[in-house]
Motif scaffolding. Structure first.
Motif, PDB file in Angstrom:
ATOM      1  N   GLU A   1     109.324 -18.363  -5.908  1.00 35.56           N
ATOM      2  CA  GLU A   1     109.206 -17.680  -7.202  1.00 35.56           C
ATOM      3  C   GLU A   1     110.526 -17.007  -7.596  1.00 35.56           C
ATOM      4  O   GLU A   1     111.344 -16.677  -6.756  1.00 35.56           O
ATOM      5  CB  GLU A   1     108.108 -16.621  -7.145  1.00 35.56           C
ATOM      6  CG  GLU A   1     106.722 -17.184  -6.991  1.00 35.56           C
ATOM      7  CD  GLU A   1     106.230 -17.965  -8.192  1.00 35.56           C
ATOM      8  OE1 GLU A   1     106.662 -17.682  -9.337  1.00 35.56           O
ATOM      9  OE2 GLU A   1     105.414 -18.876  -7.993  1.00 35.56           O
ATOM     10  N   SER A   2     110.679 -16.803  -8.879  1.00 32.10           N
ATOM     11  CA  SER A   2     111.809 -16.052  -9.405  1.00 32.10           C
ATOM     12  C   SER A   2     111.305 -15.213 -10.580  1.00 32.10           C
ATOM     13  O   SER A   2     110.202 -15.420 -11.066  1.00 32.10           O
ATOM     14  CB  SER A   2     112.929 -16.990  -9.852  1.00 32.10           C
ATOM     15  OG  SER A   2     112.459 -17.853 -10.856  1.00 32.10           O
ATOM     16  N   LEU A   3     112.140 -14.299 -11.013  1.00 38.33           N
ATOM     17  CA  LEU A   3     111.767 -13.476 -12.160  1.00 38.33           C
ATOM     18  C   LEU A   3     111.603 -14.349 -13.394  1.00 38.33           C
ATOM     19  O   LEU A   3     112.315 -15.343 -13.548  1.00 38.33           O
ATOM     20  CB  LEU A   3     112.849 -12.429 -12.439  1.00 38.33           C
ATOM     21  CG  LEU A   3     112.867 -11.226 -11.516  1.00 38.33           C
ATOM     22  CD1 LEU A   3     114.090 -10.358 -11.816  1.00 38.33           C
ATOM     23  CD2 LEU A   3     111.603 -10.406 -11.677  1.00 38.33           C
TER      24      LEU A   3
ATOM     25  N   SER B   1     117.964  -6.329 -12.955  1.00 35.36           N
ATOM     26  CA  SER B   1     118.511  -6.692 -11.644  1.00 35.36           C
ATOM     27  C   SER B   1     118.428  -5.522 -10.677  1.00 35.36           C
ATOM     28  O   SER B   1     118.080  -5.702  -9.502  1.00 35.36           O
ATOM     29  CB  SER B   1     119.969  -7.146 -11.777  1.00 35.36           C
ATOM     30  OG  SER B   1     120.037  -8.355 -12.485  1.00 35.36           O
TER      31      SER B   1
ATOM     32  N   HIS C   1     114.784  -4.998  -9.713  1.00 34.75           N
ATOM     33  CA  HIS C   1     114.355  -6.075  -8.823  1.00 34.75           C
ATOM     34  C   HIS C   1     114.921  -5.879  -7.421  1.00 34.75           C
ATOM     35  O   HIS C   1     114.219  -6.087  -6.416  1.00 34.75           O
ATOM     36  CB  HIS C   1     114.750  -7.438  -9.386  1.00 34.75           C
ATOM     37  CG  HIS C   1     114.198  -8.562  -8.600  1.00 34.75           C
ATOM     38  ND1 HIS C   1     114.952  -9.304  -7.750  1.00 34.75           N
ATOM     39  CD2 HIS C   1     112.934  -9.055  -8.520  1.00 34.75           C
ATOM     40  CE1 HIS C   1     114.189 -10.220  -7.167  1.00 34.75           C
ATOM     41  NE2 HIS C   1     112.966 -10.091  -7.618  1.00 34.75           N
TER      42      HIS C   1
ATOM     43  N   GLU D   1     112.707  -5.573  -4.053  1.00 31.17           N
ATOM     44  CA  GLU D   1     112.881  -6.433  -2.878  1.00 31.17           C
ATOM     45  C   GLU D   1     113.201  -5.617  -1.632  1.00 31.17           C
ATOM     46  O   GLU D   1     112.711  -5.921  -0.547  1.00 31.17           O
ATOM     47  CB  GLU D   1     113.969  -7.480  -3.117  1.00 31.17           C
ATOM     48  CG  GLU D   1     113.469  -8.669  -3.886  1.00 31.17           C
ATOM     49  CD  GLU D   1     114.392  -9.870  -3.784  1.00 31.17           C
ATOM     50  OE1 GLU D   1     115.031 -10.079  -2.734  1.00 31.17           O
ATOM     51  OE2 GLU D   1     114.454 -10.620  -4.774  1.00 31.17           O
TER      52      GLU D   1
ATOM     53  N   HIS E   1     110.103  -8.959  -0.666  1.00 33.72           N
ATOM     54  CA  HIS E   1     109.881 -10.226  -1.360  1.00 33.72           C
ATOM     55  C   HIS E   1     110.144 -10.052  -2.844  1.00 33.72           C
ATOM     56  O   HIS E   1     110.245  -8.934  -3.345  1.00 33.72           O
ATOM     57  CB  HIS E   1     108.454 -10.758  -1.126  1.00 33.72           C
ATOM     58  CG  HIS E   1     107.370  -9.828  -1.559  1.00 33.72           C
ATOM     59  ND1 HIS E   1     106.969  -9.715  -2.870  1.00 33.72           N
ATOM     60  CD2 HIS E   1     106.625  -8.946  -0.854  1.00 33.72           C
ATOM     61  CE1 HIS E   1     106.001  -8.806  -2.950  1.00 33.72           C
ATOM     62  NE2 HIS E   1     105.781  -8.322  -1.742  1.00 33.72           N
ATOM     63  N   VAL E   2     110.245 -11.182  -3.515  1.00 30.13           N
ATOM     64  CA  VAL E   2     110.513 -11.199  -4.945  1.00 30.13           C
ATOM     65  C   VAL E   2     109.346 -10.561  -5.718  1.00 30.13           C
ATOM     66  O   VAL E   2     108.198 -10.652  -5.297  1.00 30.13           O
ATOM     67  CB  VAL E   2     110.787 -12.648  -5.415  1.00 30.13           C
ATOM     68  CG1 VAL E   2     109.542 -13.492  -5.346  1.00 30.13           C
ATOM     69  CG2 VAL E   2     111.358 -12.690  -6.810  1.00 30.13           C
TER      70      VAL E   2
ATOM     71  N   VAL F   1     106.774 -10.603  -8.640  1.00 29.68           N
ATOM     72  CA  VAL F   1     106.129 -11.609  -9.491  1.00 29.68           C
ATOM     73  C   VAL F   1     105.179 -10.921 -10.449  1.00 29.68           C
ATOM     74  O   VAL F   1     104.549  -9.912 -10.116  1.00 29.68           O
ATOM     75  CB  VAL F   1     105.368 -12.683  -8.680  1.00 29.68           C
ATOM     76  CG1 VAL F   1     106.327 -13.566  -7.921  1.00 29.68           C
ATOM     77  CG2 VAL F   1     104.341 -12.084  -7.772  1.00 29.68           C
TER      78      VAL F   1
ATOM     79  N   THR G   1     100.394  -8.288  -5.765  1.00 33.55           N
ATOM     80  CA  THR G   1     101.211  -9.504  -5.720  1.00 33.55           C
ATOM     81  C   THR G   1     100.328 -10.741  -5.598  1.00 33.55           C
ATOM     82  O   THR G   1     100.541 -11.738  -6.287  1.00 33.55           O
ATOM     83  CB  THR G   1     102.211  -9.426  -4.548  1.00 33.55           C
ATOM     84  OG1 THR G   1     103.097  -8.329  -4.776  1.00 33.55           O
ATOM     85  CG2 THR G   1     103.015 -10.709  -4.405  1.00 33.55           C
TER      86      THR G   1
END
Length: 157
Positions: A64-66, A82, A85, A89, A94-95, A97, A131
């Motif tokens: 996953e990514s933003l 950024s 985020h 993290e 973790h990213v 979501v 999440t």
């Protein structure tokens, strides 16, 4: 639904993994074919997502990514996102979501920043639950998009 039910295992796996990068989820959804209707498919996809373990979710999170920001978003917003985020993290490992289905593009940045800042206050166990729910919602939305694509043929290869 006919094409979904009749798709080859390889094509179906590709489609399902594009919705959620969890082989376990993909197998569970595929194994229950044929589905009589869309509601049954979505219910099975939700159930399979609810049954994922944290290692399964971690595997899915790795892909996953933003969400992309709308065109024309100013650079200070990218910097703020950024930074938020990176803090997320660092706290949770973790990213971040979030499912933004139905959010107008003009509100995307505000929703993202609001959600990430709010969720930074969660304890790790609470954030795992949030999440997992966001991943389930993302998978559901992506599955609907895949089914609507290509003339309502998600897997017409």
């Amino acid at each position: 639904m006919e094409r979904f039910n009749a798709a080859s295992e390889e094509a179906l796996e590709q489609t399902l993994l594009s919705c959620l990068r969890s082989p376990r989820w993909s197998r569970r959804v595929a194994e229950h074919r044929p589905y009589p209707d869309l509601a049954s498919l979505l219910a099975a996809a939700d159930e399979a997502a609810y049954d994922l373990t944290w290692p399964d979710l971690t595997e899915a999170l790795a892909a996953e990514s933003l969400p992309p920001l709308p065109p024309g978003t100013y650079s200070a917003a990218h910097t703020a996102l950024s930074a938020a985020h990176a803090a997320y993290e660092a706290r949770f490992g973790h990213v971040f979501v979030i499912c933004l289905d139905g959010v107008p593009p003009a509100e995307t940045l505000d929703r993202l920043l609001e959600a990430i800042r709010s969720r930074l206050t969660n304890d790790p166990e609470e954030e795992r639950a949030v999440t997992a729910d966001e991943l389930r919602r993302l998978a559901r939305g992506r599955l609907l998009t895949a089914l609507r694509g290509a003339g309502n043929c998600a897997i017409n290869h």
